[in-house]
Design a protein around this motif. Structure first.
Motif: not given
Length: 378
Positions: A11-21, A324-333
């Motif tokens: 997990i090298p990347e920092p999280a991003q806040t704000g709306p999904r672009r 197919v891709t494993m069923p997922v949803e975007y993390d709201p957090a």
């Protein structure tokens, strides 16, 4: 969601806040080149080894010596899902972006010779070996990773709320398999790992792979610029295509998975149509590249075993492969992460366990990445 107090490997990347672009998807720093269509290389390797595995003498021993292996059964022991004896097989295809050896020339990854896995695909070969289902597992999926023991006998503690690809970074192939089996409840019969230097060389040895792009793809971060139209991709271009995430879709790993799946089908079609039996030099070069590109479980760690295994796959055309891709949803957090849709995922795992087709309802309405149809086979 819980998280460990120390940073997780993988997990090298920092999280991003704000709306999904959307559009160009400025979500994180440039992805490593390790995220590629690993099943494509594994499938091509399998097909080529079938052709090259009948050799004798020096050629046989040279190809045999190329194959690296991991004793998954020894590392995991008896605490695994029950093996379903219904004629089907489940193979975990994984990729690493090790910075050792020839991979150093391609950029990305880590600098200390260690490796990280960013793409995983479960290949389910149905009874009769005439069709297959492929389930891609997004690297950004937050999961509870089980405790595991790696191939060297080192024990690793469990992790809560960590990215899926941290399993490989933590304990290598054995921990990756353990995590997939814990996630799905399905035993992995085999393991294939592919490195991206071998992927690129294999594409070049095959003479390129024809694809059609329906949109202009321009992504400086993956060094890819393809106008809409038909292209005969070189190894470098193929590598750029299957690692791009900013050039198409919503900039997510899910969009890249859709490109990877499309490229897999194009590569399988190309392997089927490349005539190598009449060209011993081309045949040997392909077999040499293919066997160098893969690491297998110990049960497949010989040319004969890999050839027998591949013989069971070579009759499966791209038209008889559901991806197919494993069923997922975007993390709201956190817009950079996805969460497992457990009820729908259970439909997928139950179908594979029972050797049945994956129902359409299992993936309907799930997060996709918005890159479907951008790449097709020519």
């Amino acid at each position: 969601m819980s998280a460990e107090s120390t940073p997780e490997p993988g997990i090298p990347e920092p999280a991003q806040t704000g709306p999904r672009r959307r559009g160009k998807g400025h979500r994180r720093k440039a992805p490593s080149t390790g995220r590629k269509a690993l099943l494509a290389t594994a499938w091509a390797a399998a097909g080529v080894v079938v052709l090259g595995g009948t050799g004798a003498g020096y050629v046989y021993f040279k190809l045999n010596g190329n194959i690296r292996s991991v004793d998954i059964n020894q590392a995991l022991g008896a605490d695994r899902p029950h093996k379903v004896d219904n004629g089907s097989e489940n193979i975990l295809v994984l990729g690493s972006d090790s910075r050792s050896g020839s991979n150093k020339k391609l950029g990305g990854g880590t600098d200390d010779g260690s490796a990280r896995s960013d793409t995983a695909m479960i290949v389910h070969v149905y009874k009769g070996h005439k069709k297959a289902a492929v389930v891609s597992i997004p690297r950004d999926t937050l999961i509870d990773r089980p405790a595991c023991t790696d191939a060297d006998g080192t024990a690793h503690p469990a992790g809560s709320g960590v990215m899926f690809n941290s399993a490989y970074s933590t304990g290598g192939a054995a921990c990756a398999v353990k995590t997939v089996e814990s996630l799905t409840g399905i035993r992995m019969d085999h393991y294939l790992e592919v490195d991206f230097a071998g992927f690129q060389k294999l594409i070049d040895d095959l003479g390129g792979v024809p694809v059609t792009t329906t949109k202009h793809i321009d992504d400086p971060q993956s060094h890819l610029n393809l106008k809409a139209g038909t292209h005969d991709l070189t190894g470098q271009q193929a590598l750029g295509l299957v690692r791009t995430r900013h050039g198409v879709g919503d900039g997510s790993d899910l969009g890249r998975i859709q490109l990877q799946q499309a490229f897999v089908k194009a590569l399988i079609n190309q392997v089927e149509h490349v005539g190598v039996l009449s060209n011993p030099k081309k045949l040997y070069d392909l077999a040499d590249t293919a066997t160098k590109a893969v690491t297998t479980d110990s049960d497949l760690a010989s040319v004969n075993s890999l050839a027998d295994f591949a013989n069971g796959l070579k009759g499966i055309s791209s038209s008889h492969m559901k991806m197919v891709t494993m069923p997922v949803e975007y993390d709201p957090a956190d817009p950079n992460r996805v969460l497992l849709e457990k009820a729908k995922a259970r439909l997928v795992w139950t179908a594979l366990r029972d050797d049945r087709p994956i129902p359409a309802s299992a993936t309907r309405g799930t997060a996709t990445g918005e890159a479907k149809g951008v790449v097709t086979s020519s």
